[in-house]
Motif scaffolding. Structure first.
Motif, mmCIF file in Angstrom:
data_model
loop_
_atom_site.group_PDB
_atom_site.id
_atom_site.type_symbol
_atom_site.label_atom_id
_atom_site.label_comp_id
_atom_site.label_asym_id
_atom_site.label_seq_id
_atom_site.Cartn_x
_atom_site.Cartn_y
_atom_site.Cartn_z
ATOM 1 N N MET B 95 0.814 -1.206 0.000
ATOM 2 C CA MET B 95 0.000 0.000 0.000
ATOM 3 C C MET B 95 0.854 1.266 0.000
ATOM 4 S SD MET B 95 -3.100 -0.477 -0.233
ATOM 5 C CE MET B 95 -3.883 -2.054 -0.516
ATOM 6 N N TRP B 96 0.317 2.255 -0.592
ATOM 7 C CA TRP B 96 0.854 3.623 -0.624
ATOM 8 C C TRP B 96 2.129 3.760 -1.444
ATOM 9 C CZ3 TRP B 96 -3.598 4.436 0.697
ATOM 10 C CH2 TRP B 96 -4.072 5.707 0.956
ATOM 11 N N GLN B 97 3.060 2.775 -1.383
ATOM 12 C CA GLN B 97 4.228 2.912 -2.237
ATOM 13 C C GLN B 97 3.898 2.403 -3.630
ATOM 14 O OE1 GLN B 97 7.854 3.248 -0.412
ATOM 15 N NE2 GLN B 97 7.456 1.609 1.048
ATOM 16 N N HIS B 98 3.047 1.346 -3.665
ATOM 17 C CA HIS B 98 2.690 0.807 -4.963
ATOM 18 C C HIS B 98 1.248 1.149 -5.341
ATOM 19 C CE1 HIS B 98 2.758 -1.686 -8.460
ATOM 20 N NE2 HIS B 98 1.736 -2.385 -8.025
ATOM 21 N N THR B 176 -0.783 10.589 -2.969
ATOM 22 C CA THR B 176 0.261 10.584 -3.986
ATOM 23 C C THR B 176 1.644 10.888 -3.444
ATOM 24 O OG1 THR B 176 -0.328 12.885 -4.441
ATOM 25 C CG2 THR B 176 -1.272 11.230 -5.882
ATOM 26 N N ILE B 177 1.752 11.083 -2.131
ATOM 27 C CA ILE B 177 3.025 11.560 -1.598
ATOM 28 C C ILE B 177 4.152 10.559 -1.803
ATOM 29 C CG2 ILE B 177 2.533 10.753 0.752
ATOM 30 C CD1 ILE B 177 4.027 13.451 1.557
ATOM 31 N N LEU B 178 3.836 9.261 -1.846
ATOM 32 C CA LEU B 178 4.913 8.288 -2.024
ATOM 33 C C LEU B 178 5.033 7.852 -3.487
ATOM 34 C CD1 LEU B 178 4.541 6.175 1.235
ATOM 35 C CD2 LEU B 178 6.012 8.125 0.773
ATOM 36 N N LYS B 179 4.462 8.641 -4.386
ATOM 37 C CA LYS B 179 4.527 8.353 -5.817
ATOM 38 C C LYS B 179 4.139 6.906 -6.147
ATOM 39 C CE LYS B 179 8.082 11.793 -6.925
ATOM 40 N NZ LYS B 179 7.445 12.724 -6.019
ATOM 41 N N PRO B 180 2.917 6.525 -5.838
ATOM 42 C CA PRO B 180 2.483 5.146 -6.095
ATOM 43 C C PRO B 180 2.348 4.897 -7.593
ATOM 44 C CG PRO B 180 0.625 6.494 -5.471
ATOM 45 C CD PRO B 180 1.827 7.371 -5.337
ATOM 46 N N ILE C 239 -6.429 0.902 5.476
ATOM 47 C CA ILE C 239 -6.098 0.603 4.082
ATOM 48 C C ILE C 239 -4.715 1.150 3.760
ATOM 49 C CG2 ILE C 239 -6.663 1.152 1.680
ATOM 50 C CD1 ILE C 239 -9.588 0.989 2.411
ATOM 51 N N ALA C 240 -4.424 2.350 4.275
ATOM 52 C CA ALA C 240 -3.140 2.968 3.966
ATOM 53 C C ALA C 240 -1.977 2.276 4.668
ATOM 54 C CB ALA C 240 -3.170 4.442 4.357
ATOM 55 N N GLY C 241 -2.271 1.270 5.470
ATOM 56 C CA GLY C 241 -1.197 0.514 6.083
ATOM 57 C C GLY C 241 -0.650 1.125 7.358
ATOM 58 N N VAL C 242 -1.369 2.088 7.933
ATOM 59 C CA VAL C 242 -0.918 2.670 9.192
ATOM 60 C C VAL C 242 -0.927 1.582 10.264
ATOM 61 C CG1 VAL C 242 -1.466 4.388 10.953
ATOM 62 C CG2 VAL C 242 -1.816 4.923 8.541
ATOM 63 N N GLN C 243 0.118 1.583 11.121
ATOM 64 C CA GLN C 243 0.242 0.503 12.103
ATOM 65 C C GLN C 243 -0.914 0.484 13.092
ATOM 66 O OE1 GLN C 243 2.838 2.462 11.322
ATOM 67 N NE2 GLN C 243 4.676 1.214 11.027
ATOM 68 N N ASP C 244 -1.212 -0.745 13.584
ATOM 69 C CA ASP C 244 -2.320 -0.925 14.513
ATOM 70 C C ASP C 244 -2.218 -0.042 15.748
ATOM 71 O OD1 ASP C 244 -3.772 -2.650 13.028
ATOM 72 O OD2 ASP C 244 -2.836 -4.453 13.833
ATOM 73 N N GLY C 245 -1.024 0.003 16.338
ATOM 74 C CA GLY C 245 -0.849 0.786 17.552
ATOM 75 C C GLY C 245 -1.208 2.245 17.329
ATOM 76 N N GLU C 246 -0.742 2.769 16.203
ATOM 77 C CA GLU C 246 -1.013 4.162 15.860
ATOM 78 C C GLU C 246 -2.519 4.390 15.680
ATOM 79 O OE1 GLU C 246 0.941 6.792 15.282
ATOM 80 O OE2 GLU C 246 -0.206 8.071 13.915
ATOM 81 N N ILE C 247 -3.164 3.487 14.959
ATOM 82 C CA ILE C 247 -4.604 3.645 14.743
ATOM 83 C C ILE C 247 -5.349 3.525 16.054
ATOM 84 C CG2 ILE C 247 -6.640 2.643 13.650
ATOM 85 C CD1 ILE C 247 -4.956 1.827 11.339
#
Ligand code: ATP
Ligand code: MG
Lengths: 288, 341, 335
Positions: B95-98, B176-180, C239-247
């Motif tokens: 996610m986010w990078q790709h 788009t910050i990580l240019k996916p 979805i953006a992959g943010v870590q569980d602890g952070e969420i």
């Protein structure tokens, strides 16, 4: 509606547990009427006997049969709770409907009063009241007093439901088609408000019965009337535990735990049933 | 080259009420491919399952939504990855990078109690080690915002302090910050007024020119597709019913539903306009038998009421799911069913 | 300015209304009482003292009426009550005559406040964090275990929990002193020993309050967070992959804390009630014990004083929290 109840039985073990406990206790409360002794009299049986085939739950230091005493206690506590619930429901529905439907100044006024009752420390106020009337408080009047103080939170809940209903399509249609206010409320709103009344009733019953136990333990209700609270009061004040009469103190305590747990689980399960969002979470939990 | 392949994907919302289960068939047997560097548009009226499709493509299927079959395969660094069966950690890495995502509705998707800058920090921090080099993170975010023409002050604001257009740009910047390589954008311009709408679309185009990403662009607004998409897929009641290059969709729509969409196209920017054909869309929980569109179709025949048409080739790079269109079209002799190759 | 009018003003009005309703209730209730407190006190005096001539008795009666705020018509009495209340004067105790009620309260108050503030803050924080974690990881075994435990404790009347704890810990495992706030005969000189002694005595009462408090906050927080998990901003972050602890911390708990602060505000009155029970069960020397002894001796003035003071204290607490709230919720702060 019937289908819904059936689904609750099948899906939710908490509902099943709560329902069975309450049903058994209800039967017990009815059976209290067949008690061989007047629950107010002392020395009708030998004192301080442990449980036996003759005295199922033993006898206490006042010469009363703990089993029959307990049945009476369940009966009185449930009746008291029911009266509190009914009277507070009446106030809560009236205030909630009026505030939500009228809106404006009426709403603000009623909600300020409601919030005041939510904030007020009810225990000291109830202590003040009961310490003045003490032995004059019957099961009914104590129920009504608790009802008068226990409506505020639920009035709020009902009001916000009415508020959201008022915004919906059918209200406009009903108003435009010239339906009277009373009719709108009973025809269109009641189906939505009724489940709320049921759900909040459980919690209110918990609160009222808990309050009774507290006041009774402090010696602030009529102590001759057997209730869960007064049973505990007598047992504690007669040092039942120190003297080793565990059946005397344990009976009301265990009953309390079962009743309160059952009511709480019922309320949780009904609330979940009414709020699909929580149900979804459950589903997720079950699926693992 | 393909970057994403969807095969016979099914995702239903399973609801229960009064002890009965009901399936809302929001994504029903969808197959499509996304090619490198293209903008694939997905159109369809409200409630036809567009957002659900995107969520499934992102591997975010959670109750009440349930995966009922099919595969979603990403091609990344010569590896094929089925996102629906990928372990959570692997998916997070992808996610986010790709792959990244611009969600629908910009107010509800930003954490209301944190500043925009903190949201950037947690999103970027999940993929880059920003603890080690906080300055680089700062300058990365700042320069990215500047590139997109957003004031740096935005970072200090809370979501509700920003205007709708601003928030939408923030979600685009965030995505788009990580240019996916691949951006899935869900109605990025809906609920904005026309000028702002055009700005947001332009922004996406600029990003694509600059970063060369692939974009899947969901919007019900055909005018926007005309403007930005290379190919368009039309969705109806949980299915893709027509798919073609954008010029061809506008020049020669084959499905009667697509024809309505194109025919009712208003002047650009008419806000009151919504996609609609006569009648109402069917309930996804209770679909009519046969072709889901037949109750609204002017030329429905008996086969339409009995069988579900499959997506078949009807011209170059043009596929349609309609018994009548396939029959009419002279380019193709037989309606050869087309899955993925 | 708009903020003042929209946010602050209604809260201040609410504050005044709570105190008004509380004060009025407390004024009305004792006046429904069948016995006359002046007559009662007079009887006590005449029984103790030998002979008093009728004129002296009449004088004492006048003085007592004045003291108890029972002079004049009901309206006059009502106004007198508010005037006294504003001066912080609740009249004398009937039983420990003529010690002012206020003096008795002042001695007990620090005990209750100390116990209440510590346990409330502690259980609020712990309950919310545990509840948030349990909701976020609701599929794990340990989370379900925690939920079941909290679910068992939550509905039991507080008194019974305290009693059970008392029996279990003090008789079965006599580690902690069962009753009192400090060892009998101890001199009040500030020292390490004294502090340890006080803490040791406060341990059981505090523990009972904390157990119940944690269970209560746990249950509401679990529900709040599990509802929040469906919110768009949490799904998006996941979805953006943010870590569980952070969420869990910055997204779920942070957002759910806000309604919990409101919940804390609204339940202050109930929490106070719980503290009163604890004190009577553990004979801890605070307002609750004072209230209990006033019940047993029929000291209505003292009872009214404690009740009024608790109304004012809780209303003030609520107002303070309402004033802090905008600092925690940016949506209210920047409207
Ligand atoms: N959480 C949910 N639970 C149950 N049904 C849902 C849920 N979310 C969406 N649906 C249903 O699934 C169908 C598809 O919804 P979806 O959001 O994918 O539509 P959409 O095409 O994105 O619509 P829009 O253009 O309004 O965004 C709708 O009928 C909707 O009612
Ligand atoms: Mg959508």
């Amino acid at each position: 509606m019937l289908k819904a109840v059936k689904a609750l039985f099948q899906r939710d073990r908490r509902f099943l547990f709560g329902f069975i406990v309450i049903a058994v206790l209800f039967v017990g409360a009815v059976l209290a009427g067949f008690s061989p002794h007047d629950p107010r009299l002392w020395n009708v049986v030998p004192r301080d006997l442990p449980p036996s085939s003759k005295y199922w739950l033993g006898t206490n230091s006042m010469g009363q049969d703990v089993f029959w005493q307990a049945l009476w206690a369940i009966r009185n506590s449930l009746v008291m709770g029911a009266i509190a619930v009914i009277s507070s429901r009446i106030i809560a529905v009236a205030v909630g409907l009026l505030a939500g439907y009228r809106g404006g100044l009426m709403d603000r006024l009623l909600m300020t009063v409601t919030d005041s009752f939510v904030i007020l420390p009810l225990l000291p106020i109830l202590i003040l009241i009961t310490s003045i009337f003490k032995s004059r408080l019957s099961v009914t009047s104590l129920g009504i007093v608790l009802g008068i103080f226990g409506w505020a939170w639920d009035a709020r809940v009902i009001r916000s439901q009415v508020l959201s209903l008022r915004e919906r399509e059918f209200t406009y249609t009903a108003v435009l088609s010239g339906m009277s206010t009373g009719k709108i409320i009973f025809r269109e709103y009641m189906p939505y408000i009724f489940p709320l009344i049921t759900a909040t009733a459980m919690n209110n019953m918990l609160w009222a019965m808990g309050m009774e136990v507290t006041l009774a333990v402090l010696g602030l209700v009529s102590l001759e009337i057997p209730t869960l609270g007064t049973m505990i009061h007598w047992a504690v004040n007669s040092q039942a535990m120190l003297l080793g009469f565990w059946w005397w103190i344990l009976t009301p305590v265990v009953l309390c735990v079962f009743i309160f747990l059952a009511l709480y689980l019922l309320s949780l399960s009904i609330n979940e049933f009414l709020d699909p969002r929580i149900r979804v979470q459950r589903l997720q939990g079950i699926k693992g | 080259m393909d970057v994403l392949r969807v095969e016979k994907l099914k995702a239903f919302y399973i609801m229960e009420s009064a002890g009965e289960e009901r399936a809302v068939k929001a994504v029903n047997d969808v197959s499509l491919t996304v090619r490198e560097n293209e903008v694939l548009g997905i159109a369809g009226e409200s409630g036809c399952g567009k957002s659900t499709l995107l969520k499934s493509l992102l591997g975010s299927i959670r109750p009440p939504l349930r995966h009922m079959g099919g595969r979603v395969t990403y091609l990344h660094r010569d590896r094929e990855m089925d996102i629906l069966s990928l372990p959570k950690e692997e998916r997070q890495k992808l996610m986010w990078q790709h792959i990244s995502y611009v969600p629908q509705g910009s107010l509800s998707v930003l954490n209301p109690v944190r500043r925009i800058g903190d949201t950037f920090r947690s999103f970027v921090g999940a993929h880059l080690d920003i603890q080690k080099d906080p300055d680089r993170f700062e300058s990365l975010v700042r320069s990215h915002l500047q590139d997109l023409g957003l004031p740096v002050d935005t970072l200090k604001a809370y979501p509700h302090q920003l205007s709708g257009g601003m928030r939408q740009r923030v979600t685009i910047a965030l995505a788009t910050i990580l240019k996916p390589r691949l951006i899935l954008a869900d109605e990025p311009s809906t609920a904005l007024d026309v000028v702002v709408q055009r700005g947001v679309i332009q922004l996406l185009r600029d990003i694509q020119t600059e970063q060369h990403n692939t974009i899947v662009m969901v919007t019900h607004d055909m005018a926007i597709h005309a403007n930005i998409s290379d190919r368009v897929a039309i969705m109806y009641a949980g299915r893709i019913i027509e798919e073609a290059p954008v010029e061809r969709i506008f020049a020669k729509p084959l499905h009667p539903y697509t024809q309505y969409l194109i025919g009712s196209l208003p002047r650009i920017g008419d806000k009151s306009y919504r996609l609609s054909a006569p009648g109402t869309p069917p309930s996804l929980a209770d679909l009519p038998p046969g072709c889901a569109f037949h109750p609204r179709c002017p030329n429905a025949e008996s086969i339409c009421r009995r069988e579900i048409p499959s997506l078949s080739l009807a011209g170059r790079d043009h596929r349609v799911a309609c018994f009548l269109a396939a029959k009419e079209d002279a380019d193709v002799g037989s309606s050869e069913a087309l899955g993925s190759q | 300015m708009a903020f003042l009018k929209r946010y602050l003003l209604p809260r201040i009005v609410q504050y005044l209304v709570v105190i008004f309703i509380g004060g009025t209730l407390i004024f009305i209730i004792p006046r429904l009482m069948p016995v006359d407190p002046v007559q009662q006190t007079l009887e006590r005096i005449t029984i103790q003292g030998a002979f008093l001539d009728p004129r002296a008795i009449e004088q004492i009666r006048e003085a007592l009426l004045e003291l108890y705020g029972l002079k004049g018509s009901l309206t006059e009495q009502y106004i007198t009550m508010w005037r006294r209340l504003l001066r912080g004067d609740f009249g004398p105790s009937y039983v420990q005559f003529p010690t002012p009620v206020m003096t008795l309260i002042r001695i007990s108050l620090p005990w209750t406040v100390g116990l209440l503030v510590t346990t409330t803050v502690l259980s609020w924080i712990v309950g919310n964090i545990l509840g948030g974690i349990a909701a976020y990881y609701s599929t794990r075994r340990w989370a379900q275990l925690m939920e079941n435990i909290a679910m068992l404790i939550r509905p039991i009347p507080y008194y019974i929990i305290a009693l059970a704890l008392l029996l279990l810990l003090a008789y079965a495992l006599p580690v902690f002193p069962v009753t009192g706030g400090f060892s009998i005969g101890r001199r009040f000189v500030l020292s390490w020993d004294l502090i340890v002694d006080i803490l040791k005595h406060a341990f059981l009462p505090a523990l009972s309050l904390v157990i119940v408090g944690i269970a209560t906050w746990f249950m509401t927080m679990r529900l709040l967070v599990s509802n929040l998990l469906a919110e768009d901003y949490i799904v998006y972050a996941q979805i953006a992959g943010v870590q569980d602890g952070e969420i869990l911390y910055n997204y779920a708990i942070r957002n759910a804390m806000l309604p919990q602060i409101t919940g804390l505000t609204l339940s202050l009155g109930q929490i106070f009630g719980g503290a009163l029970i604890t004190e009577t069960v553990f004979s801890y020397p605070g307002l609750g014990t004072l209230l209990y002894s006033s019940i047993n001796t029929g000291d209505y003035n003292l009872m009214m004083g404690i009740t009024l003071l608790s109304v004012v204290a809780i209303a003030t607490g609520v107002l303070l929290m309402d004033l802090i709230y905008p600092f925690l919720d940016p949506r209210i702060r920047y409207e």
